[in-house]
Motif scaffolding. Structure first.
Motif, PDB file in Angstrom:
ATOM      1  N   TYR A 386      16.458   5.481   5.082  1.00 56.46           N
ATOM      2  CA  TYR A 386      15.307   4.448   4.786  1.00 56.46           C
ATOM      3  C   TYR A 386      16.112   3.872   3.258  1.00 56.46           C
ATOM      4  CZ  TYR A 386      11.341   5.338   7.837  1.00 56.46           C
ATOM      5  OH  TYR A 386      10.655   5.631   9.043  1.00 56.46           O
ATOM      6  N   SER A 387      15.583   2.594   2.920  1.00 58.06           N
ATOM      7  CA  SER A 387      15.547   2.128   1.599  1.00 58.06           C
ATOM      8  C   SER A 387      14.091   2.425   0.997  1.00 58.06           C
ATOM      9  CB  SER A 387      15.916   0.583   1.636  1.00 58.06           C
ATOM     10  OG  SER A 387      14.547  -0.079   1.959  1.00 58.06           O
ATOM     11  N   SER A 388      14.309   3.130  -0.274  1.00 59.42           N
ATOM     12  CA  SER A 388      13.167   3.657  -0.935  1.00 59.42           C
ATOM     13  C   SER A 388      12.859   2.477  -2.013  1.00 59.42           C
ATOM     14  CB  SER A 388      13.166   5.100  -1.294  1.00 59.42           C
ATOM     15  OG  SER A 388      13.164   5.780  -0.413  1.00 59.42           O
ATOM     16  N   GLN A 389      11.681   1.693  -1.662  1.00 62.90           N
ATOM     17  CA  GLN A 389      11.203   0.840  -2.753  1.00 62.90           C
ATOM     18  C   GLN A 389       9.711   1.028  -3.507  1.00 62.90           C
ATOM     19  OE1 GLN A 389      11.914  -3.096  -1.744  1.00 62.90           O
ATOM     20  NE2 GLN A 389      13.559  -2.454  -0.076  1.00 62.90           N
ATOM     21  N   PHE A 410      13.593   6.367  -6.204  1.00 64.09           N
ATOM     22  CA  PHE A 410      13.204   4.888  -5.757  1.00 64.09           C
ATOM     23  C   PHE A 410      14.408   3.877  -6.144  1.00 64.09           C
ATOM     24  CE2 PHE A 410       8.693   6.032  -5.795  1.00 64.09           C
ATOM     25  CZ  PHE A 410       8.336   5.605  -4.479  1.00 64.09           C
ATOM     26  N   SER A 411      15.180   3.385  -4.983  1.00 59.70           N
ATOM     27  CA  SER A 411      16.352   2.611  -5.537  1.00 59.70           C
ATOM     28  C   SER A 411      15.767   1.143  -6.085  1.00 59.70           C
ATOM     29  CB  SER A 411      17.216   2.411  -4.155  1.00 59.70           C
ATOM     30  OG  SER A 411      16.456   1.961  -3.278  1.00 59.70           O
ATOM     31  N   GLU A 412      14.697   0.729  -5.713  1.00 64.15           N
ATOM     32  CA  GLU A 412      14.282  -0.677  -6.304  1.00 64.15           C
ATOM     33  C   GLU A 412      12.902  -0.683  -6.730  1.00 64.15           C
ATOM     34  OE1 GLU A 412      13.337  -4.902  -4.496  1.00 64.15           O
ATOM     35  OE2 GLU A 412      14.989  -4.046  -3.851  1.00 64.15           O
ATOM     36  N   SER A 413      12.561  -1.039  -8.047  1.00 64.61           N
ATOM     37  CA  SER A 413      11.137  -0.886  -8.347  1.00 64.61           C
ATOM     38  C   SER A 413      10.781  -2.187  -8.910  1.00 64.61           C
ATOM     39  CB  SER A 413      10.717  -0.061  -9.351  1.00 64.61           C
ATOM     40  OG  SER A 413      11.140   1.259  -9.029  1.00 64.61           O
ATOM     41  N   THR A 414       9.607  -2.832  -8.409  1.00 63.91           N
ATOM     42  CA  THR A 414       9.129  -4.255  -8.946  1.00 63.91           C
ATOM     43  C   THR A 414       7.849  -4.405  -9.569  1.00 63.91           C
ATOM     44  OG1 THR A 414       8.346  -4.885  -6.694  1.00 63.91           O
ATOM     45  CG2 THR A 414      10.787  -5.523  -7.254  1.00 63.91           C
ATOM     46  N   PHE A 452      10.881   2.015   3.442  1.00 63.13           N
ATOM     47  CA  PHE A 452       9.665   2.930   2.784  1.00 63.13           C
ATOM     48  C   PHE A 452       9.492   2.318   1.455  1.00 63.13           C
ATOM     49  CE2 PHE A 452       8.309   6.157  -0.240  1.00 63.13           C
ATOM     50  CZ  PHE A 452       7.307   6.777   0.407  1.00 63.13           C
ATOM     51  N   LEU A 453       8.221   1.660   1.544  1.00 55.64           N
ATOM     52  CA  LEU A 453       7.650   0.917   0.539  1.00 55.64           C
ATOM     53  C   LEU A 453       6.324   1.872  -0.175  1.00 55.64           C
ATOM     54  CD1 LEU A 453       7.638  -2.740  -0.169  1.00 55.64           C
ATOM     55  CD2 LEU A 453       5.676  -1.575  -0.561  1.00 55.64           C
ATOM     56  N   PHE A 454       6.360   1.834  -1.423  1.00 55.29           N
ATOM     57  CA  PHE A 454       5.336   2.643  -2.235  1.00 55.29           C
ATOM     58  C   PHE A 454       4.512   1.534  -2.945  1.00 55.29           C
ATOM     59  CE2 PHE A 454       2.958   5.111  -5.356  1.00 55.29           C
ATOM     60  CZ  PHE A 454       2.197   5.876  -4.514  1.00 55.29           C
ATOM     61  N   GLY A 455       3.349   1.277  -2.774  1.00 49.13           N
ATOM     62  CA  GLY A 455       2.647   0.135  -3.692  1.00 49.13           C
ATOM     63  C   GLY A 455       1.373   0.721  -4.247  1.00 49.13           C
ATOM     64  N   ILE A 456       1.197   0.221  -5.399  1.00 51.98           N
ATOM     65  CA  ILE A 456      -0.091   0.843  -5.998  1.00 51.98           C
ATOM     66  C   ILE A 456      -0.808  -0.620  -6.629  1.00 51.98           C
ATOM     67  CG2 ILE A 456      -1.092   1.912  -8.032  1.00 51.98           C
ATOM     68  CD1 ILE A 456       1.812   3.229  -8.318  1.00 51.98           C
ATOM     69  N   THR A 457      -2.047  -1.018  -6.141  1.00 56.25           N
ATOM     70  CA  THR A 457      -2.713  -2.152  -6.367  1.00 56.25           C
ATOM     71  C   THR A 457      -3.260  -1.898  -7.666  1.00 56.25           C
ATOM     72  OG1 THR A 457      -4.840  -1.431  -5.390  1.00 56.25           O
ATOM     73  CG2 THR A 457      -3.380  -2.126  -3.882  1.00 56.25           C
ATOM     74  N   MET A 458      -3.729  -3.071  -8.261  1.00 58.41           N
ATOM     75  CA  MET A 458      -4.441  -3.285  -9.820  1.00 58.41           C
ATOM     76  C   MET A 458      -5.836  -3.912  -9.687  1.00 58.41           C
ATOM     77  SD  MET A 458      -3.437  -2.048 -12.289  1.00 58.41           S
ATOM     78  CE  MET A 458      -4.225  -2.164 -13.958  1.00 58.41           C
ATOM     79  N   GLN A 459      -6.025  -4.709  -8.377  1.00 57.55           N
ATOM     80  CA  GLN A 459      -7.227  -5.578  -8.608  1.00 57.55           C
ATOM     81  C   GLN A 459      -8.821  -4.673  -8.900  1.00 57.55           C
ATOM     82  OE1 GLN A 459      -8.172  -8.217  -4.885  1.00 57.55           O
ATOM     83  NE2 GLN A 459      -9.759  -6.852  -4.717  1.00 57.55           N
ATOM     84  N   ASN A 460      -8.938  -3.689  -8.468  1.00 58.22           N
ATOM     85  CA  ASN A 460     -10.143  -3.016  -8.548  1.00 58.22           C
ATOM     86  C   ASN A 460     -10.051  -2.109  -9.900  1.00 58.22           C
ATOM     87  OD1 ASN A 460     -10.819  -4.111  -6.215  1.00 58.22           O
ATOM     88  ND2 ASN A 460     -10.394  -2.518  -4.782  1.00 58.22           N
TER      89      ASN A 460
END
Length: 664
Positions: A386-389, A410-414, A452-460
């Motif tokens: 996988y590419s881990s982002q 994580f090879s890439e983080s935005t 494989f993408l791991f995301g964390i929201t911020m809205q709430n």
């Protein structure tokens, strides 16, 4: 008559030779040099007014000598000035990170104790009072300046664990812009005035050296005991400059040292870990690469399912799409270790498969223990092809993620600068904008490599008191159903209603995507809406541990755009969730996740709040575990310690083989 003359003459002589209280030093040119230096220093940064203010003060303290007629006055003046230096040194870090201390009470006292303990240790070594005070102030001022530099560079404060990484101060020095810190300069100069006054103006401290050391040893021991027990219930603060703001920097630094010391579990031995590995070494292969689906994991800020507490009465259904999500879906509830804050700890439990139950209360593993490559889910996914982002539509330095993520694989983080920042709800990028960003990344991959993408929201994110143009309330609690109106809860529920629409968009976009894709979503913790609201919703107080864990229970789902067996998970915990994800993806479980799966049969849910005891049929504290349950908890603690703290003996089968440089 001669006796009378003898008695009178010395009296007149002593009175005639009494020295003045303030006397000009013979080497008064030192004061002049210091005054010129102070003015030049201020002028170099265009702080002319400050130079005019402090130059004469430096001239005075460098040129004058204070003569005290009695020894007790000598003691008193030395101690008062020493106390002034301690107080000023205690608040020095606040000037460096531009925040005023919020607690000048007990936390302020403990910070001052930290300074005096350092001073006491130095006094034991030097037996010179003024020198010890000066060295203490200089050393802690340097530490405060270094903290200010690090805070400006990465947005988080300098921690004890940072000293394991060589060159931290050098790496950030070029980023420091002193013109932004006028308050810092004021405090530094004030401190130097005090120190110079001690050095040039005060007489020597009258106590004998032997007694100074004895008093210092007694003070250090006594105050160390006060600090240890007095800070027992205080949690470390690691978010931005909150350590300095709420705890005080020196106290927070001490708490970092305290929490960095994690004792070995009972019966810990690397050979024991190796023996355990033999039971799980077989079958550590993955599915064929062409069968691997994309995996999108969303940790949704403050996502809660209030139905576990009671019926929610509102003007419209808050999450109609999520409530009806069943096809090709595994869903349920999981126990978290946190409530209302410390998002990074839920993130840690999911990505590591570890638990906060074995770590000091209030610690944040990301910032205290992760200082190098460590086994975590992203490394495993990379080893599987996988590419881990990772992505998070907020500041990169939050919980030090920009520093930590490469250590996790994580090879890439935005972060927020990668987003359009056009769709804002209250003050945060919406889930809708984030999910549009994710869909674009998945659909426009540059290769066939699974993602494989791991995301964390911020809205709430809390707090829920926003009043402004970027908010339109759509959810109201039904009048008469609750003891009062809860405006914070209504704002949170309005935000959650928007999340429901955004999730519907995300799954709709991926439903007919050509590549197999799994979407996982779980909450990090329940929102902080006040005890009164939760007790009103629950219709009673939370008295037992079984009731209290309800406020630590978050929802989750695992959805796929291909056929999977639908399942309702009645109870688990966040540390186990990644195992469900791997199995849903058709990946044969690696050894550590084999262990977690087997352990879940004996310990269905585990967090910092306690664990679910199958033998007792209820939640209970870890120290009450007996028999098989105690044995499994100890095994888990041993494996977790081996990965997090025993780098030298980190087990190859469970952990090390997945790290860079150790691949087969």
């Amino acid at each position: 008559m001669k006796r009378k003359k003898v008695s009178k003459k010395p009296e007149k002589k002593s009175r005639g030779k009494r020295s003045p209280l303030i006397q000009v030093q013979k080497r008064s040119f030192v004061g002049g040099l210091l005054a010129v230096a102070a003015f030049a220093f201020c002028a170099a940064f265009a702080f002319w007014g400050m130079g005019v203010l402090f130059a004469p003060l430096f001239l005075f303290v460098g040129s004058m000598k204070l003569n005290l007629p009695r020894i007790r006055w000598n003691y008193l003046v030395n101690l008062l000035w020493g106390l002034a230096v301690v107080v000023l040194t205690s608040i020095m870090p606040n000037a460096m990170v531009s925040t005023w201390p919020q607690d000048m009470g007990w936390h302020g006292i403990l910070n001052a104790l930290c300074v005096t303990i350092v001073c006491g240790v130095i006094l034991i070594l030097t037996a010179r009072f003024k020198l010890s005070v000066a060295i203490t102030a200089i050393l802690l001022t340097i530490l405060s300046i270094a903290n200010g530099l690090v805070y400006q560079f990465r947005g988080n404060e300098l921690t004890p664990m940072d000293f394991r990484s060589a060159g931290t101060a050098l790496n950030v020095a070029s980023q420091y812009r002193i013109e932004e810190y006028t308050a810092t300069m004021v405090y530094v100069l004030c401190l130097m005035v005090l120190l110079l006054f001690m050095a040039f103006a005060l007489p020597s401290f009258p106590m004998q050296k032997r007694n100074r050391r004895l008093v210092s040893v007694t003070w250090v021991l006594a105050m160390s005991v006060v600090l240890y027990f007095g800070s027992g219930g205080i949690a470390i603060r690691n978010w931005t400059n909150y350590g300095t703001k709420y705890n005080g920097y020196y106290l927070n630094f001490y708490l970092g040292v305290r929490d960095s010391i994690v004792k070995e579990p009972d019966r810990y031995d690397p050979d024991t870990v190796e023996d355990m590995a033999q039971d799980y070494a077989a079958g550590e292969t993955a599915a064929e690469e062409q069968d691997l689906p994309n995996i999108i994991v969303i940790m949704n800020e403050s996502w809660a399912d209030f139905s576990i507490l009671g019926e929610l009465y509102t003007n419209q259904e808050v999450t109609p799409f999520l409530n009806g999500l069943k096809t090709n879906t595994i869903r349920g509830h999981a126990l978290a270790s946190i409530y209302g804050a410390n998002t990074a700890n839920s993130e840690f439990e999911f990505l590591f498969g570890d638990t906060m139950a074995f770590l000091p209360e209030g610690c944040v593993p990301y910032q205290q223990y992760v200082q190098e490559d460590m086994y975590a889910l992203p490394w495993l996914m990379q080893s599987l092809g996988y590419s881990s982002q990772a992505t998070h539509p907020y500041y990169a330095n939050g919980w030090s993620r920009n520093r930590i993520y490469p250590y996790l694989g994580f090879s890439e983080s935005t972060f927020m600068d990668a987003y359009p920042n056009e769709d804002i709800l209250r003050e945060y990028i919406t889930d809708q904008e984030m999910f549009e960003y994710i869909v674009d990344k998945v659909k426009n991959k540059e290769s066939d490599q699974p993602m494989f993408l791991f995301g964390i929201t911020m809205q709430n994110h809390g707090g829920y008191t926003y009043k402004g143009p970027n908010y339109n309330q759509t959810i109201w609690l039904s009048p008469g159903r609750y003891s009062k109106r809860y405006e914070k809860a209504e704002q949170y529920l309005t935000c959650l209603h928007e999340t429901d629409s955004a999730v519907q968009y995300l799954l709709r976009e991926l439903r007919f995507f050509k590549e197999d894709t799994i979407v996982v979503m779980f909450g990090d913790h329940l929102p902080s809406l006040g005890n009164e609201f939760y007790e009103d919703l629950y219709d009673k107080e939370f008295e037992t541990l079984d009731e209290e864990v309800l406020r630590y229970t978050i929802p989750f789902f695992i959805w796929a755009n291909f056929d999977i067996e639908e399942q309702q998970v009645e109870g688990t915990s966040i540390n186990y969730l990644s195992r469900y994800v791997l199995e849903t993806a058709g990946i044969q479980l690696p050894p550590y996740y084999q262990f977690l799966k087997e352990m879940e049969e004996y310990i269905p849910a585990l967090s910092a709040k306690g664990y679910y005891s199958k033998s007792q049929g209820c939640y209970q504290d870890l120290d009450k575990a007996e028999g098989e349950e105690a044995e499994w908890l100890n095994k888990y603690a041993i494996l977790q310690y081996n990965n997090l703290f025993d780098e030298k003996n980190r087990n190859e089968t469970f952990f090390k083989q997945y790290l860079p440089g150790n691949e087969e």
